[in-house]
Design a protein around this motif. Structure first.
Motif, PDB file in Angstrom:
ATOM      1  N   ALA A  46      43.886  33.836  39.011  1.00 43.95           N
ATOM      2  CA  ALA A  46      42.691  34.618  39.815  1.00 43.95           C
ATOM      3  C   ALA A  46      41.551  34.182  39.795  1.00 43.95           C
ATOM      4  CB  ALA A  46      42.809  35.885  39.227  1.00 43.95           C
ATOM      5  N   THR A  47      40.892  33.861  38.551  1.00 44.75           N
ATOM      6  CA  THR A  47      39.840  33.924  38.608  1.00 44.75           C
ATOM      7  C   THR A  47      39.439  32.646  39.397  1.00 44.75           C
ATOM      8  OG1 THR A  47      39.057  34.163  36.128  1.00 44.75           O
ATOM      9  CG2 THR A  47      37.751  32.573  36.713  1.00 44.75           C
ATOM     10  N   ALA A  48      40.572  31.168  39.407  1.00 45.75           N
ATOM     11  CA  ALA A  48      40.108  29.689  40.154  1.00 45.75           C
ATOM     12  C   ALA A  48      40.153  30.953  41.392  1.00 45.75           C
ATOM     13  CB  ALA A  48      41.165  28.823  39.693  1.00 45.75           C
ATOM     14  N   PHE A  49      41.090  31.219  42.152  1.00 47.14           N
ATOM     15  CA  PHE A  49      40.729  32.218  43.556  1.00 47.14           C
ATOM     16  C   PHE A  49      39.173  32.702  43.864  1.00 47.14           C
ATOM     17  CE2 PHE A  49      40.999  36.026  45.145  1.00 47.14           C
ATOM     18  CZ  PHE A  49      41.163  36.090  46.755  1.00 47.14           C
ATOM     19  N   GLY A  50      39.111  33.448  42.821  1.00 50.76           N
ATOM     20  CA  GLY A  50      38.083  33.886  43.345  1.00 50.76           C
ATOM     21  C   GLY A  50      37.088  32.312  43.587  1.00 50.76           C
ATOM     22  N   ASP A  51      37.042  31.896  42.340  1.00 47.95           N
ATOM     23  CA  ASP A  51      35.644  30.359  42.473  1.00 47.95           C
ATOM     24  C   ASP A  51      35.869  29.654  43.735  1.00 47.95           C
ATOM     25  OD1 ASP A  51      35.023  31.478  39.982  1.00 47.95           O
ATOM     26  OD2 ASP A  51      35.931  29.894  38.863  1.00 47.95           O
ATOM     27  N   LEU A  53      36.882  31.226  47.083  1.00 44.90           N
ATOM     28  CA  LEU A  53      36.350  31.964  47.706  1.00 44.90           C
ATOM     29  C   LEU A  53      35.363  31.942  47.981  1.00 44.90           C
ATOM     30  CD1 LEU A  53      37.709  34.345  50.021  1.00 44.90           C
ATOM     31  CD2 LEU A  53      37.502  35.889  48.266  1.00 44.90           C
ATOM     32  N   LYS A  54      34.467  31.921  46.625  1.00 45.91           N
ATOM     33  CA  LYS A  54      32.910  31.815  47.147  1.00 45.91           C
ATOM     34  C   LYS A  54      32.548  30.618  47.498  1.00 45.91           C
ATOM     35  CE  LYS A  54      29.160  32.572  44.082  1.00 45.91           C
ATOM     36  NZ  LYS A  54      28.154  32.664  42.554  1.00 45.91           N
ATOM     37  N   SER A  55      33.531  29.391  47.108  1.00 49.71           N
ATOM     38  CA  SER A  55      33.191  28.735  47.814  1.00 49.71           C
ATOM     39  C   SER A  55      33.166  27.915  49.104  1.00 49.71           C
ATOM     40  CB  SER A  55      33.379  27.203  47.078  1.00 49.71           C
ATOM     41  OG  SER A  55      32.846  26.050  47.738  1.00 49.71           O
ATOM     42  N   ALA A  56      33.786  28.235  49.577  1.00 46.82           N
ATOM     43  CA  ALA A  56      34.486  28.349  51.000  1.00 46.82           C
ATOM     44  C   ALA A  56      34.116  29.238  51.644  1.00 46.82           C
ATOM     45  CB  ALA A  56      35.806  28.630  51.027  1.00 46.82           C
ATOM     46  N   SER A  57      33.625  30.670  51.205  1.00 51.31           N
ATOM     47  CA  SER A  57      32.760  31.523  52.035  1.00 51.31           C
ATOM     48  C   SER A  57      31.371  31.225  52.579  1.00 51.31           C
ATOM     49  CB  SER A  57      33.419  32.999  51.743  1.00 51.31           C
ATOM     50  OG  SER A  57      32.492  32.907  49.991  1.00 51.31           O
ATOM     51  N   GLY A  58      30.870  30.489  51.395  1.00 48.11           N
ATOM     52  CA  GLY A  58      29.411  30.116  51.296  1.00 48.11           C
ATOM     53  C   GLY A  58      28.700  30.748  50.626  1.00 48.11           C
ATOM     54  N   GLY A  59      29.549  31.578  49.884  1.00 51.66           N
ATOM     55  CA  GLY A  59      28.623  33.022  48.381  1.00 51.66           C
ATOM     56  C   GLY A  59      28.472  34.336  49.219  1.00 51.66           C
ATOM     57  N   LYS A  60      29.196  34.212  50.236  1.00 50.51           N
ATOM     58  CA  LYS A  60      29.655  35.449  51.617  1.00 50.51           C
ATOM     59  C   LYS A  60      30.156  36.271  50.754  1.00 50.51           C
ATOM     60  CE  LYS A  60      31.879  36.055  54.849  1.00 50.51           C
ATOM     61  NZ  LYS A  60      32.909  35.599  56.355  1.00 50.51           N
ATOM     62  N   HIS A  61      31.336  35.733  49.831  1.00 49.77           N
ATOM     63  CA  HIS A  61      32.579  37.010  49.415  1.00 49.77           C
ATOM     64  C   HIS A  61      31.691  36.247  47.553  1.00 49.77           C
ATOM     65  CE1 HIS A  61      33.024  38.685  52.735  1.00 49.77           C
ATOM     66  NE2 HIS A  61      34.155  37.621  53.296  1.00 49.77           N
ATOM     67  N   THR A  62      32.665  37.491  46.953  1.00 59.82           N
ATOM     68  CA  THR A  62      33.078  36.992  45.635  1.00 59.82           C
ATOM     69  C   THR A  62      34.085  37.823  45.336  1.00 59.82           C
ATOM     70  OG1 THR A  62      31.094  38.474  45.186  1.00 59.82           O
ATOM     71  CG2 THR A  62      30.530  36.413  45.215  1.00 59.82           C
ATOM     72  N   VAL A  63      34.781  37.450  43.677  1.00 62.90           N
ATOM     73  CA  VAL A  63      35.460  38.211  43.132  1.00 62.90           C
ATOM     74  C   VAL A  63      35.632  38.140  41.746  1.00 62.90           C
ATOM     75  CG1 VAL A  63      38.104  38.162  42.837  1.00 62.90           C
ATOM     76  CG2 VAL A  63      37.354  37.188  44.563  1.00 62.90           C
ATOM     77  N   THR A  64      35.278  40.042  41.185  1.00 63.06           N
ATOM     78  CA  THR A  64      34.813  39.485  39.791  1.00 63.06           C
ATOM     79  C   THR A  64      36.818  39.975  39.685  1.00 63.06           C
ATOM     80  OG1 THR A  64      33.178  40.989  40.063  1.00 63.06           O
ATOM     81  CG2 THR A  64      34.068  41.635  38.673  1.00 63.06           C
ATOM     82  N   VAL A  65      37.031  39.108  38.128  1.00 58.60           N
ATOM     83  CA  VAL A  65      38.112  40.171  37.725  1.00 58.60           C
ATOM     84  C   VAL A  65      37.838  40.511  36.914  1.00 58.60           C
ATOM     85  CG1 VAL A  65      40.600  38.993  36.752  1.00 58.60           C
ATOM     86  CG2 VAL A  65      38.687  37.921  38.606  1.00 58.60           C
ATOM     87  N   LEU A 261      44.033  31.025  50.093  1.00 56.12           N
ATOM     88  CA  LEU A 261      43.134  30.592  49.347  1.00 56.12           C
ATOM     89  C   LEU A 261      44.188  31.108  48.262  1.00 56.12           C
ATOM     90  CD1 LEU A 261      39.566  30.127  49.795  1.00 56.12           C
ATOM     91  CD2 LEU A 261      41.581  28.671  49.622  1.00 56.12           C
ATOM     92  N   MET A 262      44.324  32.712  47.958  1.00 51.14           N
ATOM     93  CA  MET A 262      45.138  33.307  46.983  1.00 51.14           C
ATOM     94  C   MET A 262      46.186  32.720  46.640  1.00 51.14           C
ATOM     95  SD  MET A 262      46.168  37.652  47.231  1.00 51.14           S
ATOM     96  CE  MET A 262      44.674  38.306  46.168  1.00 51.14           C
ATOM     97  N   ALA A 263      47.171  32.730  48.066  1.00 57.27           N
ATOM     98  CA  ALA A 263      48.491  31.903  47.767  1.00 57.27           C
ATOM     99  C   ALA A 263      48.517  30.832  47.383  1.00 57.27           C
ATOM    100  CB  ALA A 263      49.211  31.781  49.928  1.00 57.27           C
ATOM    101  N   ARG A 264      47.358  30.508  47.682  1.00 58.62           N
ATOM    102  CA  ARG A 264      48.024  28.832  46.676  1.00 58.62           C
ATOM    103  C   ARG A 264      48.032  28.802  45.579  1.00 58.62           C
ATOM    104  NH1 ARG A 264      42.025  25.515  48.429  1.00 58.62           N
ATOM    105  NH2 ARG A 264      43.824  25.268  51.076  1.00 58.62           N
ATOM    106  N   HIS A 265      46.270  29.879  45.277  1.00 59.22           N
ATOM    107  CA  HIS A 265      46.695  30.045  42.764  1.00 59.22           C
ATOM    108  C   HIS A 265      47.680  30.305  43.005  1.00 59.22           C
ATOM    109  CE1 HIS A 265      42.704  28.231  43.080  1.00 59.22           C
ATOM    110  NE2 HIS A 265      42.415  28.286  43.494  1.00 59.22           N
ATOM    111  N   LEU A 266      48.214  31.291  43.920  1.00 56.89           N
ATOM    112  CA  LEU A 266      49.830  32.000  43.479  1.00 56.89           C
ATOM    113  C   LEU A 266      50.806  30.966  42.812  1.00 56.89           C
ATOM    114  CD1 LEU A 266      49.454  35.846  45.631  1.00 56.89           C
ATOM    115  CD2 LEU A 266      49.719  35.352  43.295  1.00 56.89           C
ATOM    116  N   ASP A 267      50.535  30.790  43.998  1.00 50.45           N
ATOM    117  CA  ASP A 267      52.019  29.566  44.225  1.00 50.45           C
ATOM    118  C   ASP A 267      51.599  28.314  43.307  1.00 50.45           C
ATOM    119  OD1 ASP A 267      54.301  28.380  45.717  1.00 50.45           O
ATOM    120  OD2 ASP A 267      53.208  26.621  45.856  1.00 50.45           O
ATOM    121  N   GLY A 268      50.638  27.911  42.186  1.00 48.78           N
ATOM    122  CA  GLY A 268      49.674  26.885  42.433  1.00 48.78           C
ATOM    123  C   GLY A 268      50.145  27.028  40.407  1.00 48.78           C
ATOM    124  N   ALA A 269      50.560  28.898  39.999  1.00 53.34           N
ATOM    125  CA  ALA A 269      50.837  29.814  38.845  1.00 53.34           C
ATOM    126  C   ALA A 269      52.418  28.972  38.711  1.00 53.34           C
ATOM    127  CB  ALA A 269      49.856  30.817  38.721  1.00 53.34           C
TER     128      ALA A 269
END
Length: 328
Positions: A46-51, A53-65, A261-269
């Motif tokens: 979850a944390t890696a997904f948030g990181d 997403l922040k990078s891919a969105s150019g800082g527009k989106h952040t995720v607090t876990v 991005l979320m699907a990638r990190h779920l699958d990676g787990a």
């Protein structure tokens, strides 16, 4: 198998089935809840997904876990997702199956031969197609699956047969498929949140627990065990969810990015469990506790009773069994 990009393309369509509009692009601080502690693989994902997403969105989106049930138990987080009070969650399929019984089919005893086989089942089209019904049935968007390995049993007392579990207070995750399994064994199913399990096993509040190898080892549940039953009797899937109310406020571009991005990190787990499960089991076996290896024959009567209930309650079970056979 459907690709991650194909899955991401289906998610907006599922959301639109709710007759919800497409939102304009805007910055968003997402909140993601889950029950596992910070070091757990799900929390790390979850944390890696948030990181990312922040990078891919150019800082527009952040995720607090919010790990360790900080936002409530899974039933409470599901309610928050439905109202839009919570943006995202990584929840066990258990909670979803309480609302959509077909998901209970994933818990069929010995559906999966091992953790790698469980991963193949979760990556199947049959499994992914179940997600498309979640907006209408549960008010959430299902992005993809992960898992928590296979289930084992830790007991304070000796266990040499399934009959030894009869009458025992046995901690379970509170949902019908696993409750039905242990009821068929004659055990007293005892729902209990994860943070309470160690002390409950230590002080005898419960006699045994149903748990995965990762936490048996990492949280040292074995310290209060006489017997560890290496049974691998059920897979334990997890699903990444987004509130449908939140989803409809996002642009198509953001939906696609978040879904991918979320699907990638779920699958990676899933891959992480495939890599590490064997080592955890070896570590558990080296603790000096009595190790009993159990197969389907060990639980034969209980399995038959479970099948009689769930073949009717979850018609998709026959399709998952076909997938399981084809992917062996």
């Amino acid at each position: 198998m459907k690709s991650v990009s194909h899955l991401a393309s289906l998610v907006p369509a599922a959301a639109l089935a709710l007759s919800l509009g497409t939102g304009a692009a805007q910055s968003k601080e997402f909140r993601l809840g889950l029950i596992t502690p910070p070091p757990h693989i799900w929390t790390v994902a979850a944390t890696a997904f948030g990181d990312e997403l922040k990078s891919a969105s150019g800082g527009k989106h952040t995720v607090t876990v919010f790990p360790s049930q900080q936002l409530g138990n899974e039933a409470q987080m599901m309610q928050q997702l439905q109202t839009g009070a919570l943006d995202m969650a990584f929840l066990t399929i258990a909670e979803v199956s309480n609302r959509v019984p077909d998901f209970g089919a994933f818990y069929a005893p010995y559906l999966a031969d091992d953790v790698a086989h469980a991963g193949r089942i979760l990556r199947s089209d049959v499994a992914k197609d179940l997600l498309s019904g979640l907006p209408q049935k549960a008010g959430v968007i299902g992005i993809g699956y992960s898992m928590g390995g296979l289930r084992q049993i830790v007991s304070r007392d000796p266990v040499t047969s399934a009959a030894d579990l009869a009458g025992k207070k046995l901690r379970i995750t509170p949902f019908e498929p696993i409750k039905d399994f242990y009821n068929a064994l004659g055990a007293a199913s005892t729902p209990m949140p994860l943070p309470a399990v160690y002390d409950a096993l230590a002080n005898g509040q419960v006699d045994a627990i149903d748990m995965d190898a990762e936490l048996i080892w990492a949280l040292k549940y074995y310290e209060h065990a006489d017997t560890i039953l290496i049974s691998n009797h059920m897979m334990f899937p997890m699903v990444g969810l987004v509130s449908a109310r939140v989803w409809q406020s996002l642009s198509e571009e953001d939906r696609a990015m978040i879904g991918k991005l979320m699907a990638r990190h779920l699958d990676g787990a899933i891959d992480t469990y495939v890599q590490k499960e064997g080592d955890w089991l070896l570590s558990v076996e080296g603790t000096g506790r009595t190790i009993v290896e159990a197969d389907a024959a060990f639980f034969a009567d209980a399995i038959g009773k479970w099948e009689a209930i769930w073949t009717e309650k979850a018609p998709v079970l026959k399709d998952l069994r076909k997938v399981a056979e084809e992917t062996r």
